[in-house]
Each structure stands twice: as structure tokens, then as C-alpha cells.
Write a protein that holds these residues in place. Sequence first.
Motif, PDB file in Angstrom:
ATOM      1  N   PRO A   5      53.221  71.839  53.694  1.00 33.83           N
ATOM      2  CA  PRO A   5      53.682  73.050  54.376  1.00 33.83           C
ATOM      3  C   PRO A   5      52.625  74.152  54.227  1.00 33.83           C
ATOM      4  N   VAL A   6      52.295  74.800  55.359  1.00 38.63           N
ATOM      5  CA  VAL A   6      51.249  75.830  55.328  1.00 38.63           C
ATOM      6  C   VAL A   6      51.745  77.149  55.910  1.00 38.63           C
ATOM      7  N   PRO A   7      51.264  78.269  55.342  1.00 35.71           N
ATOM      8  CA  PRO A   7      50.377  78.353  54.193  1.00 35.71           C
ATOM      9  C   PRO A   7      51.075  77.899  52.908  1.00 35.71           C
ATOM     10  N   GLY A   8      50.257  77.370  51.966  1.00 35.12           N
ATOM     11  CA  GLY A   8      50.826  76.875  50.717  1.00 35.12           C
ATOM     12  C   GLY A   8      49.932  77.211  49.542  1.00 35.12           C
ATOM     13  N   TYR A   9      50.137  76.479  48.439  1.00 33.10           N
ATOM     14  CA  TYR A   9      49.422  76.764  47.186  1.00 33.10           C
ATOM     15  C   TYR A   9      48.112  75.974  47.169  1.00 33.10           C
ATOM     16  N   ALA A  30      41.211  86.867  59.958  1.00 33.47           N
ATOM     17  CA  ALA A  30      41.402  86.863  58.500  1.00 33.47           C
ATOM     18  C   ALA A  30      40.080  86.887  57.732  1.00 33.47           C
ATOM     19  N   LYS A  31      39.157  86.013  58.117  1.00 33.39           N
ATOM     20  CA  LYS A  31      37.879  85.942  57.381  1.00 33.39           C
ATOM     21  C   LYS A  31      37.159  87.284  57.442  1.00 33.39           C
ATOM     22  N   ALA A  32      37.155  87.889  58.619  1.00 33.06           N
ATOM     23  CA  ALA A  32      36.444  89.165  58.802  1.00 33.06           C
ATOM     24  C   ALA A  32      37.086  90.268  57.953  1.00 33.06           C
ATOM     25  N   ILE A  33      38.413  90.264  57.868  1.00 35.18           N
ATOM     26  CA  ILE A  33      39.108  91.289  57.066  1.00 35.18           C
ATOM     27  C   ILE A  33      38.767  91.123  55.585  1.00 35.18           C
ATOM     28  N   VAL A  34      38.838  89.879  55.111  1.00 32.79           N
ATOM     29  CA  VAL A  34      38.556  89.609  53.690  1.00 32.79           C
ATOM     30  C   VAL A  34      37.097  89.981  53.356  1.00 32.79           C
ATOM     31  N   ALA A  35      36.181  89.668  54.273  1.00 35.81           N
ATOM     32  CA  ALA A  35      34.762  89.984  54.040  1.00 35.81           C
ATOM     33  C   ALA A  35      34.544  91.499  54.013  1.00 35.81           C
ATOM     34  N   LYS A  36      35.209  92.178  54.909  1.00 41.27           N
ATOM     35  CA  LYS A  36      35.066  93.645  54.977  1.00 41.27           C
ATOM     36  C   LYS A  36      35.619  94.297  53.707  1.00 41.27           C
ATOM     37  N   ALA A  37      36.771  93.795  53.256  1.00 43.40           N
ATOM     38  CA  ALA A  37      37.369  94.341  52.025  1.00 43.40           C
ATOM     39  C   ALA A  37      36.424  94.118  50.843  1.00 43.40           C
ATOM     40  N   LYS A  38      35.819  92.958  50.811  1.00 45.33           N
ATOM     41  CA  LYS A  38      34.898  92.608  49.718  1.00 45.33           C
ATOM     42  C   LYS A  38      33.735  93.608  49.660  1.00 45.33           C
ATOM     43  N   LYS A  39      33.225  93.949  50.842  1.00 47.99           N
ATOM     44  CA  LYS A  39      32.090  94.887  50.901  1.00 47.99           C
ATOM     45  C   LYS A  39      32.473  96.265  50.373  1.00 47.99           C
ATOM     46  N   ALA A  81      42.109  79.724  52.054  1.00 44.70           N
ATOM     47  CA  ALA A  81      42.482  79.053  50.801  1.00 44.70           C
ATOM     48  C   ALA A  81      43.908  78.477  50.832  1.00 44.70           C
ATOM     49  N   PRO A  82      44.876  79.140  51.456  1.00 47.14           N
ATOM     50  CA  PRO A  82      46.235  78.566  51.418  1.00 47.14           C
ATOM     51  C   PRO A  82      46.439  77.368  52.358  1.00 47.14           C
ATOM     52  N   PHE A  83      45.340  76.773  52.832  1.00 50.12           N
ATOM     53  CA  PHE A  83      45.435  75.633  53.749  1.00 50.12           C
ATOM     54  C   PHE A  83      44.646  74.440  53.206  1.00 50.12           C
ATOM     55  N   LYS A 129      44.119  78.954  62.456  1.00 51.29           N
ATOM     56  CA  LYS A 129      44.161  80.184  63.259  1.00 51.29           C
ATOM     57  C   LYS A 129      43.335  81.302  62.638  1.00 51.29           C
ATOM     58  N   ASP A 130      42.780  81.069  61.473  1.00 53.09           N
ATOM     59  CA  ASP A 130      42.059  82.115  60.744  1.00 53.09           C
ATOM     60  C   ASP A 130      42.869  83.426  60.741  1.00 53.09           C
ATOM     61  N   SER A 131      44.116  83.318  60.291  1.00 57.59           N
ATOM     62  CA  SER A 131      44.952  84.523  60.347  1.00 57.59           C
ATOM     63  C   SER A 131      45.677  84.868  59.028  1.00 57.59           C
ATOM     64  N   THR A 132      45.811  83.905  58.097  1.00 56.45           N
ATOM     65  CA  THR A 132      46.625  84.182  56.897  1.00 56.45           C
ATOM     66  C   THR A 132      45.777  84.748  55.756  1.00 56.45           C
ATOM     67  N   ILE A 133      46.246  85.842  55.176  1.00 54.68           N
ATOM     68  CA  ILE A 133      45.573  86.402  53.995  1.00 54.68           C
ATOM     69  C   ILE A 133      46.608  86.506  52.877  1.00 54.68           C
ATOM     70  N   ARG A 134      46.268  85.917  51.714  1.00 56.54           N
ATOM     71  CA  ARG A 134      47.194  85.982  50.583  1.00 56.54           C
ATOM     72  C   ARG A 134      46.887  87.215  49.746  1.00 56.54           C
ATOM     73  N   ILE A 135      47.925  87.994  49.514  1.00 58.59           N
ATOM     74  CA  ILE A 135      47.765  89.191  48.678  1.00 58.59           C
ATOM     75  C   ILE A 135      48.476  88.951  47.353  1.00 58.59           C
ATOM     76  N   ALA A 136      47.757  89.185  46.262  1.00 56.93           N
ATOM     77  CA  ALA A 136      48.320  88.972  44.925  1.00 56.93           C
ATOM     78  C   ALA A 136      48.442  90.330  44.222  1.00 56.93           C
TER      79      ALA A 136
END
Length: 433
Positions: A136-140, A361-370, A380-382, A389-396
Amino acid sequence: MQSYQEMSREELLKEKTALEAAYRKYAASGLKLDMSRGKPSAEQLDLSMEMMNVLNSNMDLSCEDGTDCRNYGVLDGIQEAKVLLGDMIECHPDNIIIYGNSSLNIMYDTVSRSMTHGVMGNTPWCKLDKVKFLCPVPGYDRHFTITEYFGIEMINIPMLPTGPDMDMVEDLVSKDEAIKAIWCVPKYSNPQGITYSDETVRRFARLKPAAKDFRIYWDNAYGVHHLYDIDQDNLVEILAECKRAGNPDMVYKFCSTSKISFPGSGVAAIATSANNLVEIKEQMQVATIGHDKVNQLRHVRFFKDIYGMTEHMRKHADILRPKFEMIIDKFECELKGRDAGTWIAPKGGYFIAFEALEGCAKAIVAKAKKAGVTMTPAGAPFPYGKDPKDSTIRIAPTYPTLDDLKIATDIFVICVKLVTIDKMLESKSVQQG
Ligand SMILES: Cc1ncc(COP(=O)(O)O)c(C=O)c1O
């Protein structure tokens, strides 16, 4: 709030300029914030410090049946630990084996045993041409790493608000003998915080798999991790449900106290049918003389019983609730109505999943990293780290302090907006071109 979809090119450019100014300010301030892994904060760990005092050198370290916990023995765990963890996951103590410090380790071991020795007399998986797991996705991500490591093919199953898409699960499982299992995080799932509905659990229990050795890997990692006292999700107990449905051996339930006491120094367990337990113990007695009984005793003396554990989880919730609510409030205030993504407000667990627009998703995560905010890598959750779809971002939200989390969330929201606006501008220029 106006949707970005409805804004003109000029309006979008104006909004972008203002957001870029805010982004530059954060990026220049040298922040280092981490929203990537689901670890408890130091404040949460402090809640269990008394556990370091419940055993000392003056004490009798015997358990209730007189066994000296300092010595070898008791392969499957001391009785009082079975009772405590049994209450925690709503199973009879007779259905439980207490392991060591990690449930993930038990899952790995279970897959490994099935590969080398098979499940209840069936062909060991390593001798089959193909073995598949439903995911099941997104998952661990760590579930998927285990199956990838063993060369098991993974099939994505979309998560719905009620749990995995059961039409798809039933269809695939009934037709394909190579499908040997499904990974499940049934309560406050990682990463969406979804709890499987009653109907979903009942359909799981009534599956008619083509593979005789099909098993449900029911990872109940967040069974008692509620954020609220009254407004809690409820999960139908699957072992009893499987028994009722005539499939008593179809499920392995996993759990641990990792995010209750100390991650990496907690107590983990498997709960399953008597038949499965016999098979597991056959292997276990080869691998170990027994796990850490002193730690089991320490946990029992600290929590005392399920009531003690429930009270303890209330304290965790008091620390976590403001963090989750702050993030959801900011999303509601800043993103709702913008058509820049969706999210579910979880009632428990350790994560929030943000569903960005497709391809963002990838672009958002990269921008946040910068700008100094580390998120879990997009994808990662796949299985295989590939989000189709490059759309899921896991927030912890658990590890940072509330103050740090506020800044990290502000930056994340700016990044979501900027990447979404760029996407809108791109599609507008395609339309115009
Ligand atoms: C769904 C899930 N299962 C298992 C684990 C790890 O558990 P343990 O520490 O018992 O190995 C985690 C940790 O994040 C998790 O999210």
C-alpha cells in the motif's frame, strides 16, 4: 483565498516575487532544521527516564513465576511482558512471542525465514521463480527496503481514506499465487495517519488468496499513539477477525514500545496463531537462547499495566498535539483554497503526508533543503523510492522543538507555493505557446 489555478500570469508573477523575497531571507539565515525522520523528541524521551530507576542492584530481578531475569532462559518472553504487550495490541498473551528491541527486525526475520525455509511446509520462497508483495502506497520506506533486499517484486496498491484499495487487493491476491504477502500499517499509518475502516479489516480477514502461504504483515506500530483523549481512531482486531473468517493463520501482527519508551531500547513482539507460533519458535530456538528479559522486566515494572501505558501515552500526546495542530493550522491558513496540495489531519501516529501537485514533490523537498529544512526524500514512501506521481511528501513533526517546527513549516509552505506557482506559469506558457 484565491486558487493559483485561477490567477492570471501577472497575479502569479507578483505573488512569486513576494514569496521569493521571503524565501531568500530564510535561505540567508543559515538555518538547519530536520523534519525528515520519525523520531521522538528529547522531551518525549525524558518521559521514560524513570525506567532507569525501576531496577537497581538491590532489587530482586525475578519475574512473577520466579524466573531469574538475569540468567538464560524463557525463549518467548516473560509472562508479564506478554500480558502488557498483549493488552497493548488487544491479543491474548498466549498468542505472543516477545522478541528483542525492534519490530522491524522481527519483520526482516519473518521474511528471511520464509525465503529460506518456507511457510508451514510450503516451498521456500527462494526456490520459486517469483515472489511478490503488495505494498500500500504511500507506506513505510523500511518495509520496502526489506522486500527489495530479498529481491521480492513489489506491487503498489493505492491507499484510500479507508485503507488500501481492497478491490485491487482481493483481485490480485485471488489470482496470483506468487503474491505471498501485503505490508500494512493499519492504524495511524505511516505516513498518512489513516486507520483502516472496519470494512477494510473484515475484507482482509476474508481474503481468498491463491497462495496457501499468503500472510498479512500487520505492523501495528502506532496502535496506542493517539493525539486526542476522546477523538480516537478504532481498529478492528485482525487476529480474532481472521479466526472468525476461517483464516486463523493468515496474519502476523508486529508491535514494539519503540515510540512509547526508548526507540532502539524498547521491547518488540509478534502476535499470531498457535500454528504460526510453533513454526516461529522452531527457528527462534536455533537463533537465540532468549531475548533481553531484564529489559522486559524493566518495561513491566515501569508501566505496570496497560492503564499505566495509556497514561504515559497521554503525556506523549500532550507534547505532540501542538506540533501536529500547528502544521495543520498553517496548511489550512496558507494553502487551503490555493489548490496547491492536499493533506489529512491525523488523529494519531507520527506523520503527516502532504500531497503536492503532480510532478512537484522533488522540487519542493529540494527547495526546502536549500533553505535549511531537511525533509524525508521525495519518493521514499514508495517501493524502489519511486513515486509515480512525484507528489507525496512525508512530514515528521515529532523531533524538532515547536519553535523550530514553526519556522520549518513556514519555509515548507513558501516552497510549496513557489513550486506550485512555477508549475502554473509553465502550464500557462504551454497553453499560450
Ligand atoms: C510503521 C513502522 N513500523 C516499524 C517501525 C520501527 O519499529 P521498531 O523500532 O520496533 O523496529 C517504524 C518506525 O518508524 C514504523 O514507522
